[in-house]
Design a protein around this motif. Structure first.
Motif, short mmCIF file in Angstrom:
data_model
loop_
_atom_site.label_atom_id
_atom_site.label_comp_id
_atom_site.label_asym_id
_atom_site.label_seq_id
_atom_site.Cartn_x
_atom_site.Cartn_y
_atom_site.Cartn_z
N LYS A 194 0.82 -1.20 0.00
CA LYS A 194 0.00 0.00 0.00
C LYS A 194 0.86 1.26 0.00
O LYS A 194 2.03 1.23 0.39
N ASN A 195 0.26 2.35 -0.43
CA ASN A 195 0.97 3.62 -0.44
C ASN A 195 1.56 3.91 0.93
O ASN A 195 0.95 3.66 1.97
N GLY A 196 2.76 4.45 0.91
CA GLY A 196 3.44 4.79 2.16
C GLY A 196 4.93 4.90 1.92
O GLY A 196 5.44 4.62 0.83
N ASN A 197 5.64 5.33 2.95
CA ASN A 197 7.09 5.46 2.89
C ASN A 197 7.70 4.38 3.76
O ASN A 197 7.59 4.41 4.99
N TYR A 198 8.36 3.41 3.13
CA TYR A 198 8.92 2.26 3.82
C TYR A 198 10.44 2.41 3.84
O TYR A 198 11.12 2.07 2.89
N GLU A 199 10.93 2.98 4.95
CA GLU A 199 12.37 3.19 5.06
C GLU A 199 12.97 1.96 5.72
O GLU A 199 12.94 1.80 6.94
#
Length: 496
Positions: free
Chosen positions: A229-234
Protein backbone atom coordinates in the motif's frame (compact mmCIF):
# COMPACT_ATOMS: atom_id res chain seq x y z
CA UNK A 1 -25.43 12.24 45.78
CA UNK A 2 -21.85 11.03 45.96
CA UNK A 3 -19.03 12.23 43.74
CA UNK A 4 -17.11 8.98 43.66
CA UNK A 5 -13.88 10.38 42.28
CA UNK A 6 -13.34 12.42 45.47
CA UNK A 7 -15.17 10.12 47.91
CA UNK A 8 -17.30 13.00 49.41
CA UNK A 9 -21.07 12.89 50.21
CA UNK A 10 -22.82 16.08 49.03
CA UNK A 11 -26.41 14.88 49.58
CA UNK A 12 -27.20 17.46 52.26
CA UNK A 13 -26.18 20.54 50.26
CA UNK A 14 -28.50 22.89 48.36
CA UNK A 15 -28.34 23.15 44.58
CA UNK A 16 -26.23 26.32 44.38
CA UNK A 17 -23.60 24.95 46.71
CA UNK A 18 -23.84 21.63 44.93
CA UNK A 19 -22.99 23.24 41.57
CA UNK A 20 -19.99 25.04 43.01
CA UNK A 21 -18.63 21.94 44.69
CA UNK A 22 -19.26 19.83 41.63
CA UNK A 23 -17.34 22.34 39.50
CA UNK A 24 -14.52 22.30 42.04
CA UNK A 25 -14.52 18.52 42.01
CA UNK A 26 -14.28 18.51 38.24
CA UNK A 27 -11.31 20.90 38.35
CA UNK A 28 -9.54 18.84 41.00
CA UNK A 29 -10.18 15.69 39.04
CA UNK A 30 -8.78 17.24 35.86
CA UNK A 31 -5.73 18.53 37.70
CA UNK A 32 -5.17 15.13 39.26
CA UNK A 33 -5.49 13.47 35.83
CA UNK A 34 -3.07 15.92 34.25
CA UNK A 35 -0.56 15.30 37.00
CA UNK A 36 -0.82 11.58 36.40
CA UNK A 37 -0.28 12.11 32.66
CA UNK A 38 2.82 14.17 33.29
CA UNK A 39 4.19 11.48 35.51
CA UNK A 40 3.61 8.61 33.07
CA UNK A 41 6.62 7.80 30.90
CA UNK A 42 5.93 8.67 27.27
CA UNK A 43 2.50 10.15 27.98
CA UNK A 44 3.30 13.28 25.94
CA UNK A 45 4.56 11.20 23.00
CA UNK A 46 2.43 9.67 20.26
CA UNK A 47 3.25 5.98 20.03
CA UNK A 48 2.90 3.37 17.33
CA UNK A 49 1.86 0.75 18.26
CA UNK A 50 -0.26 2.55 20.84
CA UNK A 51 0.34 1.58 24.42
CA UNK A 52 -1.79 -1.50 25.04
CA UNK A 53 -2.59 -2.05 21.35
CA UNK A 54 -3.64 -5.53 20.22
CA UNK A 55 -3.18 -7.35 16.90
CA UNK A 56 0.14 -5.76 16.01
CA UNK A 57 2.21 -7.35 13.24
CA UNK A 58 5.47 -8.84 14.61
CA UNK A 59 7.48 -6.96 11.97
CA UNK A 60 6.14 -3.54 13.02
CA UNK A 61 8.63 -0.72 13.39
CA UNK A 62 8.20 1.20 16.65
CA UNK A 63 7.50 4.90 16.20
CA UNK A 64 7.56 7.77 18.69
CA UNK A 65 6.35 11.17 17.53
CA UNK A 66 7.34 14.17 19.67
CA UNK A 67 6.24 17.80 19.62
CA UNK A 68 9.77 18.71 18.50
CA UNK A 69 12.51 16.90 16.64
CA UNK A 70 14.32 14.39 18.88
CA UNK A 71 18.03 13.63 18.74
CA UNK A 72 19.36 10.10 19.03
CA UNK A 73 21.58 9.64 22.05
CA UNK A 74 24.98 7.97 22.13
CA UNK A 75 24.17 5.70 25.07
CA UNK A 76 21.31 3.87 26.70
CA UNK A 77 19.43 0.72 25.78
CA UNK A 78 16.10 -0.31 24.36
CA UNK A 79 15.06 -3.67 25.80
CA UNK A 80 12.18 -5.84 24.62
CA UNK A 81 10.71 -8.48 26.92
CA UNK A 82 8.22 -11.24 26.35
CA UNK A 83 5.57 -10.49 28.98
CA UNK A 84 4.45 -14.08 29.55
CA UNK A 85 7.87 -15.71 29.62
CA UNK A 86 9.57 -12.76 31.39
CA UNK A 87 12.39 -13.18 28.89
CA UNK A 88 14.56 -10.59 27.12
CA UNK A 89 14.03 -11.07 23.37
CA UNK A 90 15.92 -8.12 21.89
CA UNK A 91 18.25 -5.28 22.87
CA UNK A 92 19.45 -2.19 21.05
CA UNK A 93 22.48 -0.62 22.71
CA UNK A 94 23.01 2.97 21.55
CA UNK A 95 26.64 2.95 22.74
CA UNK A 96 27.51 0.64 19.81
CA UNK A 97 28.50 2.66 16.71
CA UNK A 98 26.26 2.34 13.68
CA UNK A 99 28.97 1.78 11.07
CA UNK A 100 32.63 2.53 10.27
CA UNK A 101 31.17 5.47 8.29
CA UNK A 102 27.86 6.30 9.98
CA UNK A 103 27.17 9.17 7.57
CA UNK A 104 28.22 7.23 4.48
CA UNK A 105 31.10 9.60 3.72
CA UNK A 106 34.17 7.60 4.75
CA UNK A 107 36.34 5.03 3.02
CA UNK A 108 34.61 2.69 0.59
CA UNK A 109 37.30 0.05 1.09
CA UNK A 110 36.93 -2.77 3.57
CA UNK A 111 39.24 -2.67 6.57
CA UNK A 112 39.57 -6.33 7.50
CA UNK A 113 41.73 -5.50 10.54
CA UNK A 114 38.89 -3.54 12.14
CA UNK A 115 37.57 -5.54 15.10
CA UNK A 116 35.08 -2.90 16.28
CA UNK A 117 31.56 -4.13 16.99
CA UNK A 118 28.97 -2.25 14.96
CA UNK A 119 25.18 -2.26 14.96
CA UNK A 120 24.34 -5.35 12.88
CA UNK A 121 21.07 -6.78 11.64
CA UNK A 122 20.62 -10.08 9.80
CA UNK A 123 18.42 -9.37 6.78
CA UNK A 124 17.59 -12.20 4.40
CA UNK A 125 20.47 -14.22 5.85
CA UNK A 126 23.09 -11.49 5.31
CA UNK A 127 24.63 -9.24 7.96
CA UNK A 128 24.18 -5.49 7.41
CA UNK A 129 25.24 -2.52 9.48
CA UNK A 130 22.10 -0.54 10.21
CA UNK A 131 20.58 2.37 12.09
CA UNK A 132 18.71 1.21 15.22
CA UNK A 133 16.85 4.55 15.20
CA UNK A 134 16.11 6.89 12.30
CA UNK A 135 14.59 10.32 12.90
CA UNK A 136 12.48 12.01 10.23
CA UNK A 137 10.92 15.32 11.22
CA UNK A 138 9.55 14.77 14.75
CA UNK A 139 9.23 11.00 14.49
CA UNK A 140 11.83 8.52 15.73
CA UNK A 141 11.51 5.04 14.23
CA UNK A 142 13.05 2.18 16.20
CA UNK A 143 14.27 -0.78 14.15
CA UNK A 144 14.40 -3.93 16.23
CA UNK A 145 16.52 -6.79 14.97
CA UNK A 146 14.61 -8.70 12.32
CA UNK A 147 12.40 -11.63 13.27
CA UNK A 148 12.79 -11.24 17.03
CA UNK A 149 9.06 -10.85 17.67
CA UNK A 150 6.54 -13.61 16.96
CA UNK A 151 2.79 -14.07 16.75
CA UNK A 152 0.51 -14.35 19.75
CA UNK A 153 2.72 -12.68 22.32
CA UNK A 154 2.65 -9.57 24.51
CA UNK A 155 5.79 -7.46 24.59
CA UNK A 156 7.09 -4.89 27.05
CA UNK A 157 9.40 -2.17 25.74
CA UNK A 158 11.78 -0.37 28.08
CA UNK A 159 13.66 2.69 26.85
CA UNK A 160 16.37 4.14 29.06
CA UNK A 161 16.76 7.91 29.56
CA UNK A 162 19.07 9.52 27.01
CA UNK A 163 18.15 7.23 24.11
CA UNK A 164 15.98 9.99 22.62
CA UNK A 165 16.27 13.66 23.49
CA UNK A 166 13.59 16.00 22.09
CA UNK A 167 14.56 19.59 21.31
CA UNK A 168 11.78 20.82 23.59
CA UNK A 169 10.91 19.22 26.90
CA UNK A 170 12.30 15.91 28.05
CA UNK A 171 11.73 12.21 27.57
CA UNK A 172 12.49 9.90 30.45
CA UNK A 173 11.80 6.74 28.49
CA UNK A 174 9.84 3.71 29.65
CA UNK A 175 10.72 1.96 32.89
CA UNK A 176 10.32 -1.63 34.10
CA UNK A 177 7.46 -0.43 36.29
CA UNK A 178 5.76 1.45 33.45
CA UNK A 179 6.78 -0.12 30.13
CA UNK A 180 5.36 0.40 26.65
CA UNK A 181 3.15 -2.63 26.06
CA UNK A 182 1.53 -4.17 22.97
CA UNK A 183 0.41 -7.59 21.76
CA UNK A 184 0.98 -9.21 18.38
CA UNK A 185 -1.55 -10.89 16.12
CA UNK A 186 -2.55 -14.41 17.05
CA UNK A 187 -1.31 -15.80 13.74
CA UNK A 188 0.08 -14.85 10.35
CA UNK A 189 -1.40 -15.33 6.87
CA UNK A 190 -3.30 -18.56 6.37
CA UNK A 191 -1.47 -21.61 5.06
CA UNK A 192 -1.37 -21.60 1.29
CA UNK A 193 -2.02 -17.85 0.98
CA UNK A 194 -0.93 -16.52 -2.42
CA UNK A 195 -1.35 -12.78 -1.74
CA UNK A 196 -0.46 -10.63 1.26
CA UNK A 197 -0.68 -6.90 1.87
CA UNK A 198 2.02 -4.64 3.30
CA UNK A 199 0.78 -1.45 4.99
CA UNK A 200 2.93 0.92 7.03
CA UNK A 201 -0.09 1.88 9.17
CA UNK A 202 -0.63 -1.70 10.33
CA UNK A 203 -3.79 -2.33 8.30
CA UNK A 204 -2.24 -5.14 6.24
CA UNK A 205 -0.74 -8.55 6.84
CA UNK A 206 2.70 -6.99 7.35
CA UNK A 207 4.06 -3.55 8.22
CA UNK A 208 7.30 -3.89 6.25
CA UNK A 209 8.33 -5.12 2.83
CA UNK A 210 11.05 -7.29 4.36
CA UNK A 211 8.56 -8.89 6.73
CA UNK A 212 6.41 -10.00 3.80
CA UNK A 213 9.41 -11.24 1.82
CA UNK A 214 10.68 -13.24 4.79
CA UNK A 215 7.25 -14.88 4.97
CA UNK A 216 7.04 -15.66 1.24
CA UNK A 217 7.70 -19.33 0.41
CA UNK A 218 10.94 -20.09 -1.41
CA UNK A 219 9.50 -22.31 -4.15
CA UNK A 220 5.72 -21.97 -4.24
CA UNK A 221 3.63 -24.07 -6.57
CA UNK A 222 1.53 -20.96 -7.28
CA UNK A 223 2.71 -17.42 -7.78
CA UNK A 224 2.97 -15.34 -4.61
CA UNK A 225 2.02 -11.66 -4.72
CA UNK A 226 3.12 -9.05 -2.20
CA UNK A 227 0.98 -5.91 -2.53
CA UNK A 228 2.43 -2.75 -0.97
CA UNK A 229 0.00 0.00 0.00
CA UNK A 230 0.97 3.62 -0.44
CA UNK A 231 3.44 4.79 2.16
CA UNK A 232 7.09 5.46 2.89
CA UNK A 233 8.92 2.26 3.82
CA UNK A 234 12.37 3.19 5.06
CA UNK A 235 14.08 -0.17 5.38
CA UNK A 236 16.93 -2.23 4.01
CA UNK A 237 15.52 -5.01 1.79
CA UNK A 238 17.43 -8.16 0.85
CA UNK A 239 16.55 -11.78 0.17
CA UNK A 240 17.93 -14.89 -1.49
CA UNK A 241 16.79 -17.97 -3.40
CA UNK A 242 13.09 -17.33 -3.91
CA UNK A 243 11.06 -17.85 -7.04
CA UNK A 244 7.68 -17.11 -8.61
CA UNK A 245 7.17 -13.84 -6.75
CA UNK A 246 5.45 -10.56 -7.69
CA UNK A 247 5.98 -7.41 -5.61
CA UNK A 248 3.53 -4.71 -6.64
CA UNK A 249 2.98 -1.18 -5.33
CA UNK A 250 -0.36 0.57 -5.05
CA UNK A 251 0.91 3.74 -6.75
CA UNK A 252 4.30 4.19 -8.40
CA UNK A 253 4.86 7.68 -6.98
CA UNK A 254 3.26 7.13 -3.57
CA UNK A 255 4.67 3.71 -2.69
CA UNK A 256 8.27 4.38 -1.73
CA UNK A 257 10.83 1.90 -0.41
CA UNK A 258 14.28 3.25 0.46
CA UNK A 259 17.23 3.43 2.81
CA UNK A 260 20.48 5.43 3.30
CA UNK A 261 23.22 2.95 2.35
CA UNK A 262 26.45 2.81 0.36
CA UNK A 263 29.85 1.12 0.21
CA UNK A 264 31.15 3.33 3.03
CA UNK A 265 28.27 2.64 5.40
CA UNK A 266 28.32 -1.09 4.52
CA UNK A 267 31.80 -1.86 3.16
CA UNK A 268 32.45 -5.18 1.39
CA UNK A 269 32.72 -8.47 3.23
CA UNK A 270 35.52 -10.88 2.40
CA UNK A 271 32.97 -12.89 0.48
CA UNK A 272 29.27 -12.86 -0.25
CA UNK A 273 26.99 -10.38 -1.97
CA UNK A 274 27.29 -6.61 -1.97
CA UNK A 275 25.81 -4.91 1.09
CA UNK A 276 25.62 -1.37 -0.30
CA UNK A 277 22.21 -1.35 -2.13
CA UNK A 278 19.00 -0.12 -0.57
CA UNK A 279 17.08 -3.02 -2.17
CA UNK A 280 18.70 -6.20 -3.48
CA UNK A 281 18.29 -9.91 -4.02
CA UNK A 282 20.24 -12.86 -5.41
CA UNK A 283 19.64 -16.40 -6.58
CA UNK A 284 16.07 -15.59 -7.62
CA UNK A 285 14.01 -16.63 -10.63
CA UNK A 286 10.71 -15.53 -12.15
CA UNK A 287 10.44 -12.31 -10.16
CA UNK A 288 8.45 -9.19 -11.07
CA UNK A 289 8.65 -5.76 -9.44
CA UNK A 290 5.87 -3.40 -10.51
CA UNK A 291 4.58 0.05 -9.73
CA UNK A 292 6.66 1.49 -6.89
CA UNK A 293 9.73 3.64 -6.21
CA UNK A 294 13.05 2.52 -4.73
CA UNK A 295 15.39 5.19 -3.33
CA UNK A 296 18.90 5.08 -1.96
CA UNK A 297 19.35 8.21 0.16
CA UNK A 298 23.18 8.20 0.26
CA UNK A 299 25.77 9.35 -2.31
CA UNK A 300 28.79 7.35 -3.49
CA UNK A 301 28.55 3.77 -4.66
CA UNK A 302 24.94 3.37 -3.67
CA UNK A 303 22.54 1.24 -5.67
CA UNK A 304 18.85 1.79 -5.45
CA UNK A 305 18.53 -1.79 -6.74
CA UNK A 306 20.85 -4.74 -7.31
CA UNK A 307 19.34 -7.56 -9.38
CA UNK A 308 20.96 -10.99 -9.32
CA UNK A 309 18.60 -13.54 -10.79
CA UNK A 310 17.15 -15.02 -13.93
CA UNK A 311 13.91 -13.92 -15.58
CA UNK A 312 13.48 -10.70 -13.61
CA UNK A 313 10.90 -8.13 -14.75
CA UNK A 314 10.99 -4.46 -13.74
CA UNK A 315 7.70 -2.89 -14.80
CA UNK A 316 6.65 0.73 -14.24
CA UNK A 317 9.36 1.17 -11.62
CA UNK A 318 11.19 4.32 -10.49
CA UNK A 319 14.75 3.81 -9.24
CA UNK A 320 16.77 6.64 -7.68
CA UNK A 321 20.33 5.84 -6.67
CA UNK A 322 23.81 7.32 -6.87
CA UNK A 323 26.88 5.65 -8.41
CA UNK A 324 26.00 2.21 -9.83
CA UNK A 325 22.36 3.06 -9.21
CA UNK A 326 21.29 -0.23 -10.83
CA UNK A 327 23.60 -3.24 -10.82
CA UNK A 328 22.54 -6.16 -12.99
CA UNK A 329 23.30 -9.87 -13.08
CA UNK A 330 21.32 -12.52 -14.94
CA UNK A 331 18.47 -11.83 -17.37
CA UNK A 332 16.28 -8.77 -16.89
CA UNK A 333 13.41 -7.16 -18.78
CA UNK A 334 12.78 -3.49 -18.01
CA UNK A 335 9.61 -1.86 -19.32
CA UNK A 336 8.17 1.65 -18.85
CA UNK A 337 10.55 2.42 -16.00
CA UNK A 338 12.82 5.27 -14.95
CA UNK A 339 16.33 5.17 -13.46
CA UNK A 340 18.35 8.10 -12.08
CA UNK A 341 21.99 7.96 -10.95
CA UNK A 342 25.26 9.83 -10.61
CA UNK A 343 27.62 7.92 -12.91
CA UNK A 344 28.01 4.32 -14.07
CA UNK A 345 24.30 4.52 -13.44
CA UNK A 346 23.94 1.01 -14.82
CA UNK A 347 26.72 -1.29 -13.66
CA UNK A 348 25.87 -4.06 -16.09
CA UNK A 349 27.01 -7.65 -15.77
CA UNK A 350 23.69 -9.06 -16.97
CA UNK A 351 21.62 -9.24 -20.14
CA UNK A 352 19.03 -6.46 -19.97
CA UNK A 353 16.34 -5.53 -22.48
CA UNK A 354 15.07 -1.98 -21.95
CA UNK A 355 11.75 -1.01 -23.54
CA UNK A 356 10.17 2.47 -23.38
CA UNK A 357 12.31 3.30 -20.38
CA UNK A 358 14.29 6.36 -19.32
CA UNK A 359 17.71 6.81 -17.73
CA UNK A 360 18.94 10.13 -16.35
CA UNK A 361 22.58 10.22 -15.34
CA UNK A 362 25.24 12.55 -14.04
CA UNK A 363 28.38 11.20 -15.72
CA UNK A 364 28.66 7.98 -17.72
CA UNK A 365 25.32 6.25 -18.17
CA UNK A 366 26.69 2.70 -18.00
CA UNK A 367 29.77 0.68 -17.30
CA UNK A 368 28.75 -2.43 -19.19
CA UNK A 369 30.74 -5.51 -18.17
CA UNK A 370 29.38 -8.17 -20.46
CA UNK A 371 31.31 -11.43 -20.70
CA UNK A 372 31.69 -13.44 -23.89
CA UNK A 373 28.63 -15.40 -24.96
CA UNK A 374 25.85 -13.20 -23.54
CA UNK A 375 24.20 -9.95 -24.55
CA UNK A 376 24.47 -6.73 -22.55
CA UNK A 377 22.26 -3.64 -22.37
CA UNK A 378 19.85 -3.26 -25.28
CA UNK A 379 17.66 -0.14 -25.40
CA UNK A 380 14.60 -0.03 -27.64
CA UNK A 381 12.30 3.02 -27.95
CA UNK A 382 13.88 4.44 -24.80
CA UNK A 383 15.32 7.75 -23.59
CA UNK A 384 18.79 8.50 -22.18
CA UNK A 385 19.61 11.91 -20.68
CA UNK A 386 22.91 13.24 -19.37
CA UNK A 387 22.01 15.67 -16.61
CA UNK A 388 25.10 17.89 -16.89
CA UNK A 389 25.41 17.87 -20.68
CA UNK A 390 28.67 15.92 -20.82
CA UNK A 391 27.67 12.33 -20.17
CA UNK A 392 28.66 9.39 -22.33
CA UNK A 393 26.55 6.35 -23.11
CA UNK A 394 29.05 3.79 -21.83
CA UNK A 395 32.65 3.67 -20.72
CA UNK A 396 35.38 1.03 -20.53
CA UNK A 397 38.29 2.62 -18.65
CA UNK A 398 41.53 0.92 -17.74
CA UNK A 399 40.41 -1.29 -14.89
CA UNK A 400 43.76 -1.27 -13.06
CA UNK A 401 45.14 -4.68 -13.68
CA UNK A 402 45.61 -5.28 -17.37
CA UNK A 403 43.57 -6.48 -20.30
CA UNK A 404 42.13 -9.56 -18.60
CA UNK A 405 40.53 -7.36 -15.95
CA UNK A 406 38.66 -5.31 -18.53
CA UNK A 407 35.60 -6.30 -20.55
CA UNK A 408 36.49 -6.92 -24.21
CA UNK A 409 32.97 -8.25 -24.98
CA UNK A 410 31.04 -5.35 -23.49
CA UNK A 411 27.78 -4.73 -25.35
CA UNK A 412 25.37 -1.81 -25.38
CA UNK A 413 22.98 -1.31 -28.29
CA UNK A 414 20.58 1.61 -28.87
CA UNK A 415 17.61 1.22 -31.24
CA UNK A 416 15.27 4.16 -31.81
CA UNK A 417 16.51 5.86 -28.65
CA UNK A 418 16.14 9.56 -27.82
CA UNK A 419 19.09 11.22 -26.13
CA UNK A 420 20.01 14.52 -24.54
CA UNK A 421 23.05 15.85 -22.71
CA UNK A 422 25.35 13.26 -24.35
CA UNK A 423 28.76 14.30 -25.71
CA UNK A 424 29.36 14.34 -29.46
CA UNK A 425 31.75 11.37 -29.04
CA UNK A 426 28.87 9.47 -27.45
CA UNK A 427 30.97 6.68 -25.96
CA UNK A 428 33.98 6.39 -23.68
CA UNK A 429 36.48 6.68 -22.34
CA UNK A 430 37.62 3.27 -23.58
CA UNK A 431 40.96 1.80 -22.57
CA UNK A 432 43.56 1.93 -25.29
CA UNK A 433 46.19 -0.57 -26.40
CA UNK A 434 47.01 -3.25 -25.52
CA UNK A 435 43.27 -3.61 -24.83
CA UNK A 436 41.57 -5.36 -27.77
CA UNK A 437 38.32 -3.51 -28.45
CA UNK A 438 37.47 -5.38 -31.65
CA UNK A 439 34.69 -7.37 -29.94
CA UNK A 440 33.12 -4.42 -28.10
CA UNK A 441 29.57 -3.81 -29.38
CA UNK A 442 28.71 -0.15 -28.89
CA UNK A 443 26.06 0.15 -31.58
CA UNK A 444 23.34 2.64 -32.47
CA UNK A 445 20.41 2.78 -34.88
CA UNK A 446 18.27 5.88 -35.39
CA UNK A 447 19.52 7.73 -32.31
CA UNK A 448 17.81 11.12 -32.06
CA UNK A 449 17.73 14.13 -29.79
CA UNK A 450 14.88 14.57 -27.32
CA UNK A 451 12.75 16.20 -30.03
CA UNK A 452 13.19 13.24 -32.37
CA UNK A 453 15.76 14.86 -34.69
CA UNK A 454 18.71 12.74 -35.95
CA UNK A 455 21.99 13.04 -34.03
CA UNK A 456 25.19 14.10 -35.82
CA UNK A 457 27.31 10.95 -35.76
CA UNK A 458 30.42 12.46 -37.35
CA UNK A 459 32.30 12.72 -34.03
CA UNK A 460 31.29 9.37 -32.54
CA UNK A 461 34.09 7.34 -30.90
CA UNK A 462 35.80 5.27 -33.56
CA UNK A 463 35.08 1.89 -31.95
CA UNK A 464 31.32 2.55 -32.00
CA UNK A 465 29.15 1.51 -34.93
CA UNK A 466 26.09 3.04 -36.56
CA UNK A 467 23.61 0.46 -37.83
CA UNK A 468 21.79 1.23 -41.07
CA UNK A 469 19.11 -0.21 -43.30
CA UNK A 470 19.08 -2.32 -45.37
CA UNK A 471 22.62 -3.41 -44.46
CA UNK A 472 21.84 -4.30 -40.84
CA UNK A 473 18.26 -5.48 -41.22
CA UNK A 474 19.08 -8.93 -39.79
CA UNK A 475 20.92 -7.50 -36.77
CA UNK A 476 18.05 -5.13 -36.00
CA UNK A 477 15.48 -7.91 -36.22
CA UNK A 478 17.53 -9.96 -33.77
CA UNK A 479 17.99 -7.15 -31.25
CA UNK A 480 14.39 -5.97 -31.31
CA UNK A 481 13.22 -9.38 -30.06
CA UNK A 482 13.67 -9.71 -26.26
CA UNK A 483 13.96 -13.51 -26.45
CA UNK A 484 17.13 -13.18 -28.52
CA UNK A 485 18.73 -10.97 -25.90
CA UNK A 486 17.51 -12.86 -22.84
CA UNK A 487 18.62 -16.39 -23.66
CA UNK A 488 15.32 -17.51 -25.19
CA UNK A 489 13.11 -16.19 -22.39
CA UNK A 490 9.97 -14.43 -23.63
CA UNK A 491 8.96 -12.10 -20.80
CA UNK A 492 5.27 -11.50 -20.08
CA UNK A 493 4.43 -8.62 -17.74
CA UNK A 494 1.70 -9.68 -15.31
CA UNK A 495 -0.95 -7.02 -14.81
CA UNK A 496 -2.68 -6.25 -11.53
Amino acid sequence: MVVASLGVDFSGLNNAKMRVLLALAAVLSAVRGAALDRGTPGSHVQLYPANGQQNVSPDAQLKLTFSSRPEVGSSGKINVYDSEEKKLVDTLDLSIPFSPSPYGNGSTKANYTDTTKYQTNIIGGLDFYFYPIIVRNNTATIYLHNNKLTYGRTYLIEIEPGVLNPAEGSFSGFTPGQPWRFSTKARGPRDGATKVVVAADGSGDFNTVQGAIDWAPANPTKRTTIYIKNGNYEELVFWQYKTNLVIRGQDREKTIVGYPNNSAFNPPNRQGPSRRPAFSFRGTSDLQLSGFTINNYYPGQAEALLVDGVRTILDHMTLNGAGDALTTYGTIYVADSKLTGTGDTVLGYGSVYWLRSRIESFGAVTWTRTVQGIHGNVFVDSTIVGLEGDSTLARLPDNSGGVMDNWPYAEMVLINTRTGGITAEGWGPVQGAPFDSSHVAFWEFNTTDLQGRPIDMSQRLNISRQLTLPRDKKILAEYENPANILGGWRPVVLKA
